[in-house]
Motif scaffolding. Structure first.
Motif, PDB file in Angstrom:
ATOM      1  N   ASP A  51       0.853  -1.179   0.000  1.00 18.61           N
ATOM      2  CA  ASP A  51       0.000   0.000   0.000  1.00 18.61           C
ATOM      3  C   ASP A  51       0.894   1.235   0.000  1.00 18.61           C
ATOM      4  OD1 ASP A  51      -1.753   2.194   1.002  1.00 18.61           O
ATOM      5  OD2 ASP A  51      -3.207   0.580   1.277  1.00 18.61           O
ATOM      6  N   ALA A  52       0.628   2.166  -0.881  1.00 19.82           N
ATOM      7  CA  ALA A  52       1.458   3.371  -0.998  1.00 19.82           C
ATOM      8  C   ALA A  52       1.426   4.220   0.269  1.00 19.82           C
ATOM      9  CB  ALA A  52       0.996   4.202  -2.193  1.00 19.82           C
ATOM     10  N   THR A 104      13.751   1.288  -5.470  1.00 22.69           N
ATOM     11  CA  THR A 104      12.941   2.364  -6.036  1.00 22.69           C
ATOM     12  C   THR A 104      11.481   2.035  -5.785  1.00 22.69           C
ATOM     13  OG1 THR A 104      13.008   1.275  -8.208  1.00 22.69           O
ATOM     14  CG2 THR A 104      14.581   3.071  -7.829  1.00 22.69           C
ATOM     15  N   VAL A 105      10.675   3.074  -5.551  1.00 24.23           N
ATOM     16  CA  VAL A 105       9.246   2.925  -5.303  1.00 24.23           C
ATOM     17  C   VAL A 105       8.497   3.420  -6.528  1.00 24.23           C
ATOM     18  CG1 VAL A 105       7.303   3.661  -3.885  1.00 24.23           C
ATOM     19  CG2 VAL A 105       9.519   3.183  -2.812  1.00 24.23           C
ATOM     20  N   HIS A 106       7.551   2.629  -6.991  1.00 26.36           N
ATOM     21  CA  HIS A 106       6.806   2.955  -8.213  1.00 26.36           C
ATOM     22  C   HIS A 106       5.307   3.003  -7.898  1.00 26.36           C
ATOM     23  CE1 HIS A 106      10.388   2.026 -10.738  1.00 26.36           C
ATOM     24  NE2 HIS A 106      10.650   1.232  -9.713  1.00 26.36           N
ATOM     25  N   THR A 107       4.673   4.117  -8.239  1.00 22.53           N
ATOM     26  CA  THR A 107       3.230   4.258  -8.024  1.00 22.53           C
ATOM     27  C   THR A 107       2.479   4.678  -9.284  1.00 22.53           C
ATOM     28  OG1 THR A 107       3.576   6.529  -7.239  1.00 22.53           O
ATOM     29  CG2 THR A 107       3.462   4.786  -5.556  1.00 22.53           C
ATOM     30  N   ALA A 128       4.931   2.960 -15.676  1.00 14.77           N
ATOM     31  CA  ALA A 128       4.636   1.754 -16.456  1.00 14.77           C
ATOM     32  C   ALA A 128       4.793   0.481 -15.623  1.00 14.77           C
ATOM     33  CB  ALA A 128       5.550   1.699 -17.682  1.00 14.77           C
ATOM     34  N   LEU A 129       5.808   0.445 -14.750  1.00 12.72           N
ATOM     35  CA  LEU A 129       6.001  -0.753 -13.927  1.00 12.72           C
ATOM     36  C   LEU A 129       4.825  -0.953 -12.977  1.00 12.72           C
ATOM     37  CD1 LEU A 129       7.666  -3.157 -12.976  1.00 12.72           C
ATOM     38  CD2 LEU A 129       8.876  -1.616 -11.411  1.00 12.72           C
ATOM     39  N   ALA A 130       4.368   0.119 -12.341  1.00 15.97           N
ATOM     40  CA  ALA A 130       3.222   0.001 -11.440  1.00 15.97           C
ATOM     41  C   ALA A 130       1.974  -0.438 -12.212  1.00 15.97           C
ATOM     42  CB  ALA A 130       2.976   1.331 -10.735  1.00 15.97           C
ATOM     43  N   HIS A 152      -3.743   3.537  -4.414  1.00 14.62           N
ATOM     44  CA  HIS A 152      -3.053   3.120  -3.190  1.00 14.62           C
ATOM     45  C   HIS A 152      -1.998   2.046  -3.447  1.00 14.62           C
ATOM     46  CE1 HIS A 152      -7.035   4.327  -1.046  1.00 14.62           C
ATOM     47  NE2 HIS A 152      -6.206   5.356  -1.129  1.00 14.62           N
ATOM     48  N   PHE A 153      -1.845   1.662  -4.689  1.00 20.31           N
ATOM     49  CA  PHE A 153      -0.962   0.535  -5.039  1.00 20.31           C
ATOM     50  C   PHE A 153       0.456   1.033  -5.315  1.00 20.31           C
ATOM     51  CE2 PHE A 153       0.809  -2.229  -8.450  1.00 20.31           C
ATOM     52  CZ  PHE A 153       0.807  -3.443  -7.775  1.00 20.31           C
ATOM     53  N   ALA A 154       1.434   0.356  -4.722  1.00 22.93           N
ATOM     54  CA  ALA A 154       2.845   0.707  -4.939  1.00 22.93           C
ATOM     55  C   ALA A 154       3.665  -0.556  -5.161  1.00 22.93           C
ATOM     56  CB  ALA A 154       3.393   1.482  -3.741  1.00 22.93           C
TER      57      ALA A 154
END
Length: 203
Positions: free
Chosen positions: A66-67, A101-104, A107-109, A161-163
């Motif tokens: 959860d972000a 790295t955090v992605h929200t 493209a990866l997220a 809310h997705f990370a």
């Protein structure tokens, strides 16, 4: 798969095979590692996560979260993490450390969200921030999706809310527990190289 080998490249190959297998099924022990971060006070924090992706080509380990979770703040302040894997039947412990790295909103997220099951997406429908004080036991889910898998359209409000937590491995520390004598080795990828240094360590 045996770790009883004197060839360190074979050990490394076995480790990545173990990790890759753990992303395909919930049964392998490596499927549920501990992810360790450091909070704003410099204190270590650990929690169990689901290993969602492992790429030996990119040396990458991936989990979802959860972000709004505390670990996201930790990783943005200190973008390094440690992973702890243990396979009881194989008697193998693996510690991995690397840069995160955090992605929200990239493209990866988007890719990982699309690959997530509807039951997994339900977690991100939580109306309140994870870890916030509650008045009592709380599933932190909207009442209309408790006890059932949401539909595709119902999950879309959870996308914000997705990370994705993506870690490029810089070091493996492998320990193999054996009645005849334990074995331990280290694999390190120096900056700017894809070829690791390998060495045996005293267990």
């Amino acid at each position: 798969m045996s770790f009883e080998t004197d060839a360190l490249p074979d050990v490394l190959d076995h480790l990545w095979t173990h990790l890759e297998a753990a992303t395909q099924s919930a049964k392998p022990p490596f499927h549920l590692p501990a992810l360790c971060t450091v909070d704003g006070d410099g204190l270590p924090r650990a929690r169990i996560v689901v290993l969602r992706q492992a790429s030996r080509r990119e040396r990458r380990l991936v989990c979802h979260t959860d972000a709004r979770a505390e670990k996201i703040d930790h990783l943005r302040q200190r973008p390094n993490a440690a992973w702890l894997f243990y396979d009881g039947p194989a008697k193998v412990q693996l510690r991995a450390t690397g840069r995160v790295t955090v992605h929200t909103d990239d493209a990866l997220a988007d890719e990982r969200w699309k690959a997530s099951s509807l039951s997994s997406r339900r977690c991100y429908l939580a109306p309140r921030t994870p870890g916030r004080q509650a008045d009592g036991p709380s599933p932190n889910l909207p009442p209309d999706v408790r006890g059932r898998v949401p539909t595709e359209p119902e999950t879309q409000t959870g996308r914000r809310h997705f990370a994705v937590v993506s870690c490029v491995v810089e070091r493996f520390d492998w320990l193999y527990l054996h009645h005849a004598g334990h074995r331990r080795a280290e694999f390190v990828w120096p900056d700017g190289t894809d070829t690791p240094t390998m060495q045996w360590l005293e267990p």
